[in-house]
Design a protein around this motif. Sequence first.
Motif, PDB file in Angstrom:
ATOM      1  N   TRP A 110       4.097   1.533  -1.046  1.00  0.00           N
ATOM      2  CA  TRP A 110       4.873   1.650  -2.277  1.00  0.00           C
ATOM      3  C   TRP A 110       4.017   2.092  -3.460  1.00  0.00           C
ATOM      4  O   TRP A 110       4.480   2.847  -4.309  1.00  0.00           O
ATOM      5  N   THR A 111       2.792   1.590  -3.522  1.00  0.00           N
ATOM      6  CA  THR A 111       1.938   1.918  -4.665  1.00  0.00           C
ATOM      7  C   THR A 111       1.207   3.239  -4.487  1.00  0.00           C
ATOM      8  O   THR A 111       0.723   3.808  -5.468  1.00  0.00           O
ATOM      9  N   GLY A 112       1.094   3.721  -3.252  1.00  0.00           N
ATOM     10  CA  GLY A 112       0.387   4.966  -2.995  1.00  0.00           C
ATOM     11  C   GLY A 112      -1.121   4.839  -3.100  1.00  0.00           C
ATOM     12  O   GLY A 112      -1.822   5.841  -3.177  1.00  0.00           O
ATOM     13  N   VAL A 113      -1.636   3.623  -3.083  1.00  0.00           N
ATOM     14  CA  VAL A 113      -3.074   3.392  -3.189  1.00  0.00           C
ATOM     15  C   VAL A 113      -3.774   4.006  -1.975  1.00  0.00           C
ATOM     16  O   VAL A 113      -3.446   3.704  -0.837  1.00  0.00           O
ATOM     17  N   GLY A 114      -4.712   4.884  -2.217  1.00  0.00           N
ATOM     18  CA  GLY A 114      -5.521   5.438  -1.130  1.00  0.00           C
ATOM     19  C   GLY A 114      -4.927   6.641  -0.434  1.00  0.00           C
ATOM     20  O   GLY A 114      -5.534   7.190   0.473  1.00  0.00           O
ATOM     21  N   GLY A 115      -3.722   7.040  -0.778  1.00  0.00           N
ATOM     22  CA  GLY A 115      -3.133   8.223  -0.170  1.00  0.00           C
ATOM     23  C   GLY A 115      -2.557   7.962   1.208  1.00  0.00           C
ATOM     24  O   GLY A 115      -2.457   6.827   1.683  1.00  0.00           O
ATOM     25  N   ARG A 137      -4.773   6.095   4.029  1.00  0.00           N
ATOM     26  CA  ARG A 137      -4.863   4.643   3.837  1.00  0.00           C
ATOM     27  C   ARG A 137      -3.540   3.981   4.212  1.00  0.00           C
ATOM     28  O   ARG A 137      -3.511   2.950   4.837  1.00  0.00           O
ATOM     29  N   LYS A 138      -2.413   4.602   3.830  1.00  0.00           N
ATOM     30  CA  LYS A 138      -1.093   4.064   4.187  1.00  0.00           C
ATOM     31  C   LYS A 138      -0.954   3.985   5.707  1.00  0.00           C
ATOM     32  O   LYS A 138      -0.493   2.986   6.247  1.00  0.00           O
ATOM     33  N   VAL A 176       0.844  -1.200   0.000  1.00  0.00           N
ATOM     34  CA  VAL A 176       0.000   0.000   0.000  1.00  0.00           C
ATOM     35  C   VAL A 176       0.876   1.245   0.000  1.00  0.00           C
ATOM     36  O   VAL A 176       0.621   2.207  -0.720  1.00  0.00           O
TER      37      VAL A 176
END
Length: 181
Positions: A109-114, A117-118, A107
């Motif tokens: 590394w990909t930046g999913v959700g900002g 979320r991280k 999560v």
Amino acid sequence: SDGFLVVDQLQYLNWLRQMGEHVAAENLYDLAAGPRTFVHPALLISGALHQLGLGIVASYMVWKPIAVAALFAGTLLLVRRHLQRADDRHLALLIALFAASPISALVGWTGVGGFERKFQFDFLGGELWTGTYLWGYFLTGLAVGLLPLGLLAYERARAGGPRGWLLMAAAGFAQFSPAAA
């Protein structure tokens, strides 16, 4: 502090200090003055050590090696109880003590959700990793280590073992009773 959330460890040190001085601690987050109602056996022992002259942080850190020993012993004995092959035991012990979910890293590394979320996944990943208990949450580590020891002692007592096993099981489960919470 020996952890990420400094406020938690500072609260534990405050309870330790109060228990050393008064046996029980009060809720300092309540604006109304109230009775001292909280007693934790480990913090009471640490409070006594502090009163005998040991520094307040050292009095709390006394529990870190005990938590390490409890986590290791509880995991090792539970693994030995349920797995026969030595290779299986070694792998299970390593996984139980050192496994961490890669989801938090993915999560991040990909930046999913900002960022929010991280943060949520970092927090969740930390809560699921046994090693987190050894960064300031020693009494949680001790309780988690005592759980399998208590279960194994109960199992031996139920199988006709000496009554001492039942007493050890009861002592291990005392950490989890609602009265202790």
